[in-house]
Write an enzyme that holds these catalytic residues in place. Structure first.
Site, mmCIF file in Angstrom:
data_model
loop_
_atom_site.group_PDB
_atom_site.id
_atom_site.type_symbol
_atom_site.label_atom_id
_atom_site.label_comp_id
_atom_site.label_asym_id
_atom_site.label_seq_id
_atom_site.Cartn_x
_atom_site.Cartn_y
_atom_site.Cartn_z
ATOM 1 N N LYS A 188 50.651 1.267 50.753
ATOM 2 C CA LYS A 188 49.745 1.527 51.412
ATOM 3 C C LYS A 188 48.802 2.051 50.533
ATOM 4 O O LYS A 188 48.644 2.841 49.249
ATOM 5 C CB LYS A 188 49.279 2.165 52.543
HETATM 6 C C1 LIG Z 1 51.555 -5.735 58.954
HETATM 7 C C2 LIG Z 1 51.805 -3.964 58.832
HETATM 8 N N1 LIG Z 1 52.168 -3.376 60.744
HETATM 9 C C3 LIG Z 1 52.884 -2.284 60.404
HETATM 10 C C4 LIG Z 1 53.214 -1.989 59.425
HETATM 11 C C5 LIG Z 1 53.957 -0.841 59.524
HETATM 12 O O1 LIG Z 1 53.706 0.412 59.267
HETATM 13 P P1 LIG Z 1 54.797 1.587 59.041
HETATM 14 O O2 LIG Z 1 55.616 1.392 58.307
HETATM 15 O O3 LIG Z 1 53.497 2.868 58.917
HETATM 16 O O4 LIG Z 1 55.101 2.391 60.289
HETATM 17 C C6 LIG Z 1 53.735 -2.711 57.853
HETATM 18 C C7 LIG Z 1 53.781 -1.677 57.100
HETATM 19 O O5 LIG Z 1 54.040 -2.232 55.916
HETATM 20 C C8 LIG Z 1 52.906 -3.671 58.616
HETATM 21 O O6 LIG Z 1 52.760 -4.409 56.769
#
Ligand SMILES: Cc1ncc(COP(=O)(O)O)c(C=O)c1O
Length: 388
Positions: A188
């Site tokens: 990210k």
């Molecule tokens: C749009 C979106 N929401 C939520 C997430 C979940 O993030 P995390 O991996 O920090 O749980 C991601 C992960 O890539 C995502 O792209």
């Protein structure tokens, strides 16, 4: 890969702050996590922040704090990562998938208004700021997503996994709606390795999320061991979760936060190069930005290949990979995923735009340390593959 799709940029104070944590002798949640929360809240202009171990955890806590339970329906875009929708199922709720706009991959006010007419019983919305482009939460006509939701008594959760730091006008994502969830996963725009943050201006949501992120205990762990009162004197007020962010991760986050804007600017330079080099290629639809480039976190540079191209999307991706260039696809939409398709009898005809995008979408390498000479290699290989 000669030019990978994604590469982390850890050349600031990351090691220094990690060493401070190790030297402190306290490796789990403590002062670094607290400080990271305060700084993220201050950055986006929100009152409260709650550091957790993923954006998925933050989304789950947000929905729980907003009272989602068995049988509740929640609007969510079809063109997103499964985490945006799976958290609704954790609580026994049901996602109601919405098609998105071509070019931005966002839910628009118009899409939302039409969905409300069709599903008047849905009272919660998960908005995804796709790729880092803030959705139209407000507009000059007073008919933005927030306005529509207020009029229809719909609560909003912003999935801002891609959107740190992004702005809409003079406000940062994180200070636009009721509650916002960021991801600090390794790929990210700023990272803690694994991690996330819930931010809100609502004290009640904050308090509930803060308690539920650590077993439903009514005192935080660090507080239990750093004050004079007995560490065993705590109460459990609900069956909570184990979602706290350790200080080692927060240490990385603090260092990343110091560079958030400079890393964003570097990503923007890459994006400007891509637009410049590719704008005249008729076989490619470039991402549409309705916000100024400097308000966009530019997590993803997402393109759609024309069906008239001499090669398919998959052939293109394989060809670029053979040349050492990493690409990705954001996303295979949720109506294609077996679980959601079978559980909710989803058919592609109900999602014409995300279906159209999905047939031909792909994303180019984009990270702060990507050099412009490397961007040129990417663009030249891409154009050559398309015969232009
Ligand atoms: C749009 C979106 N929401 C939520 C997430 C979940 O993030 P995390 O991996 O920090 O749980 C991601 C992960 O890539 C995502 O792209």
């Amino acid at each position: 890969m000669r030019i990978p799709f994604s590469k982390v940029s850890c050349n600031g104070n990351e090691l220094k702050y990690i060493k401070e944590v190790i030297d402190s002798g306290w490796l789990t949640t403590a002062s670094k996590a607290r400080s990271f929360e305060e700084k993220v809240a201050e950055y986006v202009g929100a009152k409260y922040a709650c550091a957790v171990n993923s954006c998925t955890a933050a989304l789950h806590l947000a929905l729980e704090a907003m009272g989602i339970s068995e049988g509740d329906k929640v609007f969510v875009p079809d063109m997103t990562f499964t985490a945006s929708a799976e958290v609704i199922r954790y609580l026994g709720g049901h996602p109601v998938f919405l098609d998105v706009e071509y070019g931005t991959c966002l839910i628009t006010p118009e899409i939302l208004e039409n969905a409300i007419v069709k599903h008047p019983d849905v009272k919660t919305l998960v908005v995804v700021h796709f790729g880092g482009h803030a959705a139209e939460m407000y507009n000059q006509q007073g008919n933005g997503i927030v306005d529509i939701c207020k009029r229809n008594h719909i609560q909003i959760i912003e999935d801002a996994a891609h959107a740190f730091p992004s702005q809409l006008g003079d406000k940062y994502v994180g200070n636009l709606g009721d509650v916002t969830c960021f991801s600090f996963y390794a790929n990210k725009t700023i990272t803690t390795g694994e991690g996330g943050m819930l931010v809100t201006n609502n004290e009640e949501i904050y308090k509930r999320a803060n308690t539920m992120r650590l077993h439903g205990i009514n005192r935080d762990v660090w507080g239990r061991f750093t004050t004079d009162s007995a560490s065993w004197e705590y109460d459990v007020i609900a069956p909570g979760y184990k979602y706290n962010m350790p200080d080692i991760n927060a240490a990385i986050g603090l260092a990343q936060l110091e560079k958030a804007e400079s890393m964003r600017e570097k990503r923007q330079k890459v994006v400007e190069f891509y637009y410049d080099e590719l704008k005249d290629v008729d076989l490619l639809d470039l991402p549409v930005s309705k916000v100024p480039f400097k308000h966009h976190s530019w997590h993803i540079f997402h393109l759609v290949l024309s069906p008239d191209a001499p090669i398919s999307r998959n052939e293109l991706i394989n060809k670029l990979a053979k040349e050492g260039i990493g690409t990705s696809v954001h996303y295979k939409p949720l109506h294609h995923m077996t679980y959601y398709r079978e559980k909710y009898n989803l058919i592609k005809e109900d999602y014409p735009t995300s279906e159209q995008i999905w047939q031909n979408n792909f994303s180019l390498p984009l990270y702060p340390d990507l050099q412009l000479e490397e961007c040129r290699v990417v663009c030249d290989s891409l154009k050559q593959s398309l015969g232009v």
